[in-house]
Enzyme design. Structure first.
Site, mmCIF file in Angstrom:
data_model
loop_
_atom_site.group_PDB
_atom_site.id
_atom_site.type_symbol
_atom_site.label_atom_id
_atom_site.label_comp_id
_atom_site.label_asym_id
_atom_site.label_seq_id
_atom_site.Cartn_x
_atom_site.Cartn_y
_atom_site.Cartn_z
ATOM 1 N N TYR A 29 10.471 -38.667 37.014
ATOM 2 C CA TYR A 29 10.460 -39.467 35.788
ATOM 3 C C TYR A 29 11.414 -38.864 34.764
ATOM 4 O O TYR A 29 11.477 -37.654 34.591
ATOM 5 C CB TYR A 29 9.053 -39.508 35.173
ATOM 6 C CG TYR A 29 8.024 -40.317 35.939
ATOM 7 C CD1 TYR A 29 8.374 -41.122 37.002
ATOM 8 C CD2 TYR A 29 6.676 -40.275 35.574
ATOM 9 C CE1 TYR A 29 7.411 -41.864 37.690
ATOM 10 C CE2 TYR A 29 5.718 -41.004 36.255
ATOM 11 C CZ TYR A 29 6.084 -41.796 37.313
ATOM 12 O OH TYR A 29 5.132 -42.513 37.974
ATOM 13 N N GLY A 30 12.120 -39.737 34.084
ATOM 14 C CA GLY A 30 13.074 -39.274 33.066
ATOM 15 C C GLY A 30 14.394 -40.014 33.186
ATOM 16 O O GLY A 30 15.220 -39.951 32.287
#
Lengths: 136, 128
Positions: A42-43
């Site tokens: 995630y990111g």
């Protein structure tokens, strides 16, 4: 017991800035959500891990830490350590933090009756972690 | 999968319970210019537009936000531990929390099944 809702954190970083993310996590926890879904990807493509950095700082500011599974440690040993932590009151929501598919604990703790598990301890998928595996 | 999970005492943890906003009042919001339909919601809307319209009409009739109906339905499913919500904002978190207090009665569940028939139990669904 994990809460009825799991807070997915995928948007924290690329969509939701850190102050807003922290505020969402604070209110989620206050509302009784003790089940968060992080992932090391995630990111966004530009900044993989951004979300976990935000979570890590949030945990640290609360005097808590995220633990990851050591893949060289046998699950039996991990379970023993978790049980000790629970008995000593250091942990109350053990959970599989991104345990890779196929490496989940062989000896699953199923609740009596085998219905919905009170704890999502042994999910054979790559999601699912309760908010706090241990405190302090 | 879900009957098997029940049998083995495994929890089911579905992600994207509103399918990128598709079940969160996508038609109404697009109509009001609040939010553009895009991504997965747009793709699914092309296929399921009629159903989504009926679903939003039902939510209106019940006096609930569409997203609340979707989450309340999921929360009432057997074997389900917790849907993974993915709020961008405080308002979206608050909306998801509100859904915990929404209870759908039997006639409503039946109407939802009529709108979204889903699958029959295996193997009948595909074998005969």
């Amino acid at each position: 017991m994990v809460s009825r809702l799991c807070l997915g954190t995928m948007n924290f970083g690329p969509q939701t800035d850190e102050p807003a993310a922290r505020s969402i996590m604070d209110s989620a926890l206050e509302a009784g959500i003790n089940f968060f879904d992080p992932a090391n990807v995630y990111g966004g493509e530009e900044h993989r891990g951004w979300t976990e950095e935000i979570l890590d700082r949030w945990f640290a500011s609360r005097g808590e830490r995220i633990h990851h599974v050591d893949r060289d440690t046998p699950w039996d040993e991990i379970w023993q350590a978790i049980e000790v932590a629970v008995q000593q009151g250091r942990s109350y929501t053990p959970g599989a933090v991104t345990s890779p598919a196929g490496t989940s604990p062989k000896r699953r703790r199923l609740p009596p009756g085998g219905a919905t598990p009170a704890r999502s301890v042994s999910s054979p998928t790559t999601t699912c972690s309760p908010a706090r595996l241990s405190s302090k | 999968m879900i009957p098997a999970a029940q049998e083995y005492g495994l929890g089911v943890i579905p992600w994207s319970p509103l399918h990128g906003g598709l079940l969160g009042g996508v038609l109404r919001k697009a109509g009001e210019g609040v939010r553009r339909v895009e991504g997965r919601a747009l793709e699914a809307l092309k296929v399921h537009g009629d159903q989504i319209q009926q679903y939003e009409d039902l939510a209106d009739e019940l006096g609930h936000q569409p997203g609340d109906v979707a989450l309340a339905w999921l929360l009432a499913r057997p074997a389900l531990t917790a849907p993974i919500i993915g709020p961008h904002t405080q308002e979206q978190l608050d909306a998801a929390l509100r859904a915990l207090d929404v209870e759908l009665d039997a006639p409503t569940l039946t109407r939802l099944d009529q709108i979204f028939p889903g699958h029959r139990a295996a193997p009948e669904d595909y074998a005969w």
